[in-house]
Write an enzyme that holds these catalytic residues in place. Structure first.
Site, PDB file in Angstrom:
ATOM      1  N   LYS A  14     -28.971  26.079  38.384  1.00  0.00           N
ATOM      2  CA  LYS A  14     -28.885  25.811  39.826  1.00  0.00           C
ATOM      3  C   LYS A  14     -30.031  26.512  40.554  1.00  0.00           C
ATOM      4  O   LYS A  14     -30.642  25.948  41.454  1.00  0.00           O
ATOM      5  CB  LYS A  14     -27.511  26.247  40.359  1.00  0.00           C
ATOM      6  CG  LYS A  14     -26.426  25.273  39.919  1.00  0.00           C
ATOM      7  CD  LYS A  14     -25.007  25.732  40.158  1.00  0.00           C
ATOM      8  CE  LYS A  14     -24.068  24.735  39.450  1.00  0.00           C
ATOM      9  NZ  LYS A  14     -22.668  25.074  39.511  1.00  0.00           N
ATOM     10  N   GLN A  55     -19.196  29.852  41.077  1.00  0.00           N
ATOM     11  CA  GLN A  55     -19.220  29.216  39.764  1.00  0.00           C
ATOM     12  C   GLN A  55     -17.842  29.352  39.101  1.00  0.00           C
ATOM     13  O   GLN A  55     -17.301  30.447  39.010  1.00  0.00           O
ATOM     14  CB  GLN A  55     -20.302  29.875  38.895  1.00  0.00           C
ATOM     15  CG  GLN A  55     -20.493  29.222  37.549  1.00  0.00           C
ATOM     16  CD  GLN A  55     -20.990  27.779  37.653  1.00  0.00           C
ATOM     17  OE1 GLN A  55     -21.924  27.482  38.386  1.00  0.00           O
ATOM     18  NE2 GLN A  55     -20.346  26.879  36.926  1.00  0.00           N
ATOM     19  N   ASP A 109     -19.919  22.183  46.928  1.00  0.00           N
ATOM     20  CA  ASP A 109     -19.243  21.580  45.764  1.00  0.00           C
ATOM     21  C   ASP A 109     -18.219  20.534  46.210  1.00  0.00           C
ATOM     22  O   ASP A 109     -17.697  19.779  45.396  1.00  0.00           O
ATOM     23  CB  ASP A 109     -18.511  22.658  44.949  1.00  0.00           C
ATOM     24  CG  ASP A 109     -19.362  23.180  43.790  1.00  0.00           C
ATOM     25  OD1 ASP A 109     -20.280  22.461  43.358  1.00  0.00           O
ATOM     26  OD2 ASP A 109     -19.091  24.307  43.327  1.00  0.00           O
TER      27      ASP A 109
END
Ligand code: NAP
Length: 283
Positions: free
Chosen positions: A51, A95, A118
Site C-alpha cells: 500500500k 490492516q 476501505d
C-alpha cells in the site's frame, strides 16, 4: 478467449490517479493515507508495504502507524480518533486481521465514514445499498473497473456472484445491480449451484476454494472473474476457477495471479483521492 489483464488495467488506472493527485496538489491539497498495522503478522506487513509503494507510485502521501501486538482496543481507538480529527489525513485504514484482544467492529465503526477508504463503515455500506456511495468497496469496485476497461457491457446481463462476504460478494452483487445487471448471489447453502452459474453472462467467484468452478458450470461465451486467492497442492497461487478447464469456454476471463488481485490496491488509491476531494469540496 481474451485474458483480462489486471496489471495492465492497474497501470492505466494508476496513470489516471497520478493525474488526479497532481491536479489536487495544484489546488494546494496533498492527498494523505494513514495505514495502521497492529502486531507483526508477516502477510499484513507485505500488504502494508504494498500500500505504501502504491501511494508513492501515484503521489499520495502515506503515514504508517505500527502498533505492538499487545495494543488494546482503547489505545487503537484513541489513535483513530486523533487521525479522524487531523485535517491533513484524508484516508484511514487499519490492516486486518487485528490481534484477538481487539474489538474489530469497534475499530471499523470508529473510522470516520468520510475517511473510510476501505468502505467497511456501516454508513458507507448503507450508502452503497442506497445507490449513494461516495467511497466504494475496493475489490468489487476493481472488478467493475476491469469489466468497463475490458469493454464488457453489464446492463441487461445476467450476473451471478458466488460468495456473499461483506467485503466482496455482497457489495459485488449490489454494484452489479446498480449497473442494471440481473443478479443472483450464491453461497454455501445454494442448491444446484451449476444450474444457476450456467445462466450467467458474467460470473464472479469469491469463495476461496481452488477449482470450485469447472467448465460444466459455465455458459459458453461467459465473462468469468476470479476473485479467489488460494494455494494449490504445489503451493502455487490459484483462484477459485479451474482456469485451464474453463478458459476455452469463456469470451473473457481473469487469471490468478495478475487478475483481480492488483485492482484492490488500485481502487484504494482511487478512494483516497475521492476522500481528499470530498473533504476539500473539490468536484
Ligand atoms: P469469505 O468471507 O471467505 O466467504 C466465502 C464465501 O463463499 C461465503 O459467502 C460462503 O458461503 C461461500 N462459499 C463457501 N463454499 C461455497 C461453495 N461450495 N459454494 C458456494 N459458495 C460457497 O470470502 P471473501 O472474503 O470474499 O474471500 C473469498 C476469496 O477471495 C478468498 O480466496 C480471498 O483470499 C479472496 N479475496 C481476494 C481479494 C483480491 O484482492 N483479489 C480480495 C478479497 C478476497 P456462506 O456465506 O454460506 O458461508
Amino acid at each position: 478467449m481474451e485474458l483480462i489483464n489486471g496489471k495492465e488495467i492497474q497501470e492505466l488506472t494508476f496513470k489516471e490517479i497520478t493525474n488526479d493527485v497532481a491536479s489536487l496538489r495544484e489546488k494546494g491539497v496533498e492527498p494523505c493515507l494513514a495505514v495502521i498495522i497492529v502486531g507483526s503478522d508477516p502477510a499484513s506487513r507485505v500488504y502494508v508495504n504494498n500500500k505504501k509503494k502504491a501511494c508513492e507510485r501515484v503521489g499520495i502521501k502515506s503515514l504508517e502507524y505500527a502498533l505492538p501486538e499487545e495494543t488494546t482496543t482503547d489505545e487503537l481507538l484513541d489513535l483513530i480518533r486523533k487521525l479522524n480529527a487531523d485535517d491533513s489525513v484524508n484516508g484511514i485504514l487499519c490492516q486486518l486481521p487485528v490481534p484477538k484482544q481487539i474489538n474489530k467492529q469497534a475499530v471499523l465503526d470508529t473510522i470516520s465514514p468520510e475517511k473510510d477508504v476501505d468502505c467497511f463503515h456501516p454508513v458507507n455500506v448503507g450508502k452503497l445499498s442506497l445507490g449513494r456511495a461516495e467511497l466504494l468497496p475496493c475489490t468489487p469496485a476493481g472488478v467493475i473497473r476491469m469489466l468497463d476497461v475490458a469493454g464488457v457491457e453489464i446492463e441487461g446481463k445476467r450476473a451471478v456472484v458466488i460468495g456473499r462476504s461483506d467485503i466482496v460478494g455482497k457489495p459485488m452483487g449490489i454494484m452489479l445491480m446498480e449497473r442494471n445487471a440481473t443478479v443472483t448471489v450464491c453461497h454455501s447453502k445454494t442448491r444446484d449451484l451449476s444450474s444457476i452459474t450456467k445462466q450467467a453472462d458474467i460470473l464472479v467467484c469469491t469463495v476461496g476454494k481452488p477449482k470450485l468452478v469447472t467448465s460444466d458450470m459455465v455458459k459458453e461465451g461467459a465473462v468469468v472473474i476470479d476473485v479467489g486467492i488460494n494455494r494449490n497442492g504445489e503451493g502455487k497461487l490459484c483462484g477459485d476457477v479451474d482456469f485451464d478447464d474453463v478458459a476455452p469456454h469463456c469470451s473473457k476471463i481473469t487469471p490468478v495471479p495478475g487478475g483481480v488481485g492488483p485492482m484492490t490496491i488500485t481502487m484504494l488509491m482511487k478512494n483516497t483521492v475521492t476522500a481528499a476531494r470530498n473533504q476539500n469540496n473539490i468536484k
